[in-house]
Design a protein around this motif. Structure first.
Motif, PDB file in Angstrom:
ATOM      1  N   ILE A  20       0.685  -1.200  -0.094  1.00 45.23           N
ATOM      2  CA  ILE A  20       0.102  -0.184  -0.169  1.00 45.23           C
ATOM      3  C   ILE A  20       0.731   1.178  -0.017  1.00 45.23           C
ATOM      4  O   ILE A  20       0.695   2.246  -0.828  1.00 45.23           O
ATOM      5  CB  ILE A  20      -0.852   0.033   1.335  1.00 45.23           C
ATOM      6  CG1 ILE A  20      -2.058  -1.231   1.090  1.00 45.23           C
ATOM      7  CG2 ILE A  20      -1.562   1.430   1.225  1.00 45.23           C
ATOM      8  CD1 ILE A  20      -2.886  -1.023   2.354  1.00 45.23           C
ATOM      9  N   THR A  21       1.775   1.262   0.835  1.00 43.65           N
ATOM     10  CA  THR A  21       2.722   2.390   0.905  1.00 43.65           C
ATOM     11  C   THR A  21       3.120   3.012  -0.223  1.00 43.65           C
ATOM     12  O   THR A  21       3.413   4.004  -0.785  1.00 43.65           O
ATOM     13  CB  THR A  21       3.775   2.126   1.839  1.00 43.65           C
ATOM     14  OG1 THR A  21       4.822   1.027   1.403  1.00 43.65           O
ATOM     15  CG2 THR A  21       3.433   2.017   3.343  1.00 43.65           C
ATOM     16  N   ALA A  22       3.452   2.008  -1.247  1.00 47.60           N
ATOM     17  CA  ALA A  22       4.066   2.125  -2.631  1.00 47.60           C
ATOM     18  C   ALA A  22       2.962   2.727  -3.595  1.00 47.60           C
ATOM     19  O   ALA A  22       3.073   3.227  -4.642  1.00 47.60           O
ATOM     20  CB  ALA A  22       5.008   1.116  -3.268  1.00 47.60           C
ATOM     21  N   ASN A  23       2.001   2.190  -3.229  1.00 48.85           N
ATOM     22  CA  ASN A  23       0.655   2.491  -4.341  1.00 48.85           C
ATOM     23  C   ASN A  23      -0.691   3.143  -3.631  1.00 48.85           C
ATOM     24  O   ASN A  23      -1.632   2.835  -3.782  1.00 48.85           O
ATOM     25  CB  ASN A  23       0.192   1.018  -4.655  1.00 48.85           C
ATOM     26  CG  ASN A  23       1.092   0.387  -5.823  1.00 48.85           C
ATOM     27  OD1 ASN A  23       1.544   0.666  -6.789  1.00 48.85           O
ATOM     28  ND2 ASN A  23       1.698  -0.566  -4.925  1.00 48.85           N
ATOM     29  N   LEU A  24      -0.291   4.303  -2.518  1.00 46.68           N
ATOM     30  CA  LEU A  24      -1.202   4.610  -1.584  1.00 46.68           C
ATOM     31  C   LEU A  24      -2.010   5.681  -2.711  1.00 46.68           C
ATOM     32  O   LEU A  24      -3.180   5.713  -2.232  1.00 46.68           O
ATOM     33  CB  LEU A  24      -0.489   5.547  -0.619  1.00 46.68           C
ATOM     34  CG  LEU A  24      -1.492   6.227   0.322  1.00 46.68           C
ATOM     35  CD1 LEU A  24      -2.370   5.039   1.169  1.00 46.68           C
ATOM     36  CD2 LEU A  24      -0.805   6.905   1.303  1.00 46.68           C
ATOM     37  N   PHE A  25      -1.598   6.009  -3.603  1.00 45.66           N
ATOM     38  CA  PHE A  25      -2.226   7.252  -4.347  1.00 45.66           C
ATOM     39  C   PHE A  25      -2.572   6.549  -5.697  1.00 45.66           C
ATOM     40  O   PHE A  25      -2.545   7.169  -6.711  1.00 45.66           O
ATOM     41  CB  PHE A  25      -1.667   8.407  -4.296  1.00 45.66           C
ATOM     42  CG  PHE A  25      -1.202   9.234  -3.247  1.00 45.66           C
ATOM     43  CD1 PHE A  25      -2.340   9.866  -2.361  1.00 45.66           C
ATOM     44  CD2 PHE A  25       0.138   9.196  -2.737  1.00 45.66           C
ATOM     45  CE1 PHE A  25      -2.099  10.226  -1.303  1.00 45.66           C
ATOM     46  CE2 PHE A  25       0.354   9.720  -1.496  1.00 45.66           C
ATOM     47  CZ  PHE A  25      -0.676  10.198  -0.852  1.00 45.66           C
ATOM     48  N   SER A  26      -3.101   5.337  -5.808  1.00 46.05           N
ATOM     49  CA  SER A  26      -3.400   4.555  -7.172  1.00 46.05           C
ATOM     50  C   SER A  26      -4.058   3.460  -6.755  1.00 46.05           C
ATOM     51  O   SER A  26      -4.287   2.988  -5.529  1.00 46.05           O
ATOM     52  CB  SER A  26      -2.154   4.193  -7.867  1.00 46.05           C
ATOM     53  OG  SER A  26      -1.419   3.271  -7.202  1.00 46.05           O
ATOM     54  N   GLY A  27      -5.092   3.011  -7.724  1.00 43.26           N
ATOM     55  CA  GLY A  27      -5.825   2.013  -7.625  1.00 43.26           C
ATOM     56  C   GLY A  27      -7.008   2.210  -7.104  1.00 43.26           C
ATOM     57  O   GLY A  27      -7.501   3.333  -6.617  1.00 43.26           O
ATOM     58  N   SER A  28      -7.936   0.971  -6.786  1.00 46.22           N
ATOM     59  CA  SER A  28      -9.524   1.069  -6.506  1.00 46.22           C
ATOM     60  C   SER A  28      -9.565   1.923  -5.067  1.00 46.22           C
ATOM     61  O   SER A  28     -10.544   2.547  -4.842  1.00 46.22           O
ATOM     62  CB  SER A  28     -10.043  -0.232  -6.554  1.00 46.22           C
ATOM     63  OG  SER A  28      -9.738  -0.937  -5.742  1.00 46.22           O
TER      64      SER A  28
END
Length: 286
Positions: free
Chosen positions: A167-175
């Protein structure tokens, strides 16, 4: 770190989103019908796209890969129905409690929100300014009801983030991030509905905004619960995603779209939904 990231993003969505609505409610209440209508319908379109193209389709993809049983669609439908029923029940409580503000439902005080002033009860409150104590209590009831209502909405964000390994690497992306944004937008009119009776009942404006913002705090707890359940097993992830989908489908079809159409009787809210679905599809795909 994953849990900390979820706390941060849902705090912004739940607490800041609801608090922003509270601030708008005590400062500006007029001439916002069309803007809020388009905002609600656009958010509803994005939610609908995320539910159909991401949340409900992910377990099916896992089933096709062999990691889930062949009856997975039945599990999804059951979980969606439960999520829908839970949020419907909570909203029924909210509607029943807030109707106490309007002791005399008649042609001048309809139960439906046909414009922004009726949605946040400000037009009724302006006609009954002497009933400060009752208005204050109505605001507190509304605050508690919406606090309960925010719990399953937080689960939507948490369950969505459960699909993301880091999540930390993709916090501002995805559903997960998409749902955090649209739920934050959806919380704005809810915050307005809480702060107006509190301020009209005699509470200082800054205190009304603060209490309104705190009513969004259960969003954080719901997100942590949804993420924890989704991480137990793939079946639990399927149940969490199904519940989240049902909750969002009620929010879209039971709240956002009816309110947006009632607030602006035009074809533009429908166009805004259409644009929201397309934007949501692009966000999910990319």
């Amino acid at each position: 770190m994953n849990y900390l990231a979820i706390i941060v993003i849902t705090f912004l969505s739940g607490v800041v989103g609801t608090g922003l609505g509270g601030l708008i409610g005590v400062i500006l209440k007029r001439d916002s019908n069309k803007i809020v209508s388009l905002l609600l319908s656009f958010a509803g379109g994005i939610m609908l796209a995320v539910v159909c193209f991401d949340l409900m389709s992910e377990p099916v993809q896992m089933m096709n890969e062999g990691s889930l049983p062949a009856y997975t669609p039945v599990i999804i439908v059951a979980a969606v129905a439960v999520g829908y029923a839970v949020v419907y029940g909570l909203n029924f409580i909210i509607d029943k409690r807030t109707n106490h503000e309007v002791k005399h439902i008649d042609e001048n005080h309809p139960q439906t929100a046909d414009d922004l002033d009726e949605l946040i009860h400000s037009n009724h409150l302006e006609s009954h300014k002497n009933a400060n104590t009752n208005l204050f209590m109505a605001g507190l009831v509304m605050m508690c009801a919406i606090a309960l209502h925010n719990l399953p909405e937080g689960m939507v964000i948490g369950a969505s983030y459960a699909l993301t390994p880091d999540i930390t690497a993709n916090l501002f992306s995805g559903s997960g991030f998409i749902m955090a944004i649209v739920i934050g937008l959806h919380n704005i009119p809810e915050g307005m509905a809480v702060s107006v009776p509190l301020a009209s009942g005699g509470m200082k404006r800054y205190k009304a905004v603060l209490l309104t913002a705190l009513s969004g705090l259960p969003t954080v707890f719901g997100a942590l619960l949804g993420y924890a359940l989704g991480g137990i097993s793939e079946i639990m992830l399927t149940l969490s995603l199904g519940f989240a989908s049902g909750a969002m489908l009620y929010v879209v079809f039971g709240e956002l779209l009816p309110e947006s159409i009632l607030m602006w009787k035009s074809k533009l809210p429908a166009l805004s939904v259409f644009v929201g679905v397309l934007v949501g599809f692009l966000l999910v795909m990319f």
